[in-house]
Design a protein around this motif. Structure first.
Motif, PDB file in Angstrom:
ATOM      1  N   VAL A  16       0.862  -1.178   0.000  1.00 33.11           N
ATOM      2  CA  VAL A  16       0.000   0.000   0.000  1.00 33.11           C
ATOM      3  C   VAL A  16       0.900   1.229   0.000  1.00 33.11           C
ATOM      4  O   VAL A  16       1.686   1.429   0.926  1.00 33.11           O
ATOM      5  N   VAL A  80      -4.317   6.186   1.540  1.00 36.36           N
ATOM      6  CA  VAL A  80      -4.046   5.220   0.479  1.00 36.36           C
ATOM      7  C   VAL A  80      -4.036   5.900  -0.886  1.00 36.36           C
ATOM      8  O   VAL A  80      -5.045   6.438  -1.334  1.00 36.36           O
ATOM      9  N   TRP A  83      -2.649   0.511  -4.229  1.00 33.45           N
ATOM     10  CA  TRP A  83      -2.271  -0.768  -3.627  1.00 33.45           C
ATOM     11  C   TRP A  83      -2.101  -1.788  -4.737  1.00 33.45           C
ATOM     12  O   TRP A  83      -2.650  -1.646  -5.821  1.00 33.45           O
TER      13      TRP A  83
END
Length: 93
Positions: A16, A80, A83
């Protein structure tokens, strides 16, 4: 993959990459849209180096395995950026 982290497969080892330059590698547990929970993780902070050094760390981890620094790790889902599966990362030669 850059789809929503909530769509990541439970139990899969993920890389991530975060918007602050950090990264987390470990086993994805869940995300409720606000937080991400991962287990058996190693983390990269932006003060350890730039993108090239981070990618070398990711490739080294894909080759040799996760150097577990934390059993349980929770962080904001807003961090985030993207990923991907650790298994999809090119290994070192």
């Amino acid at each position: 993959m850059s789809e929503n982290i909530m769509n990541a497969p439970h139990g899969m080892n993920l890389v991530v990459e975060c918007t602050d330059g950090s990264a987390v590698i470990g086993r994805f547990d869940e995300s409720n849209g606000f937080e991400v929970v991962m287990h058996d993780v190693d983390t990269w902070t932006s003060d350890q180096g730039g993108d090239e050094e981070r990618e070398q760390w990711v490739r080294s981890t894909a080759t040799y395995g996760v150097a577990v620094k934390e059993r349980d790790h929770t962080f904001s889902a807003r961090l985030v950026a993207s990923w991907r599966s650790l298994g999809d990362v090119e290994k070192l030669h």
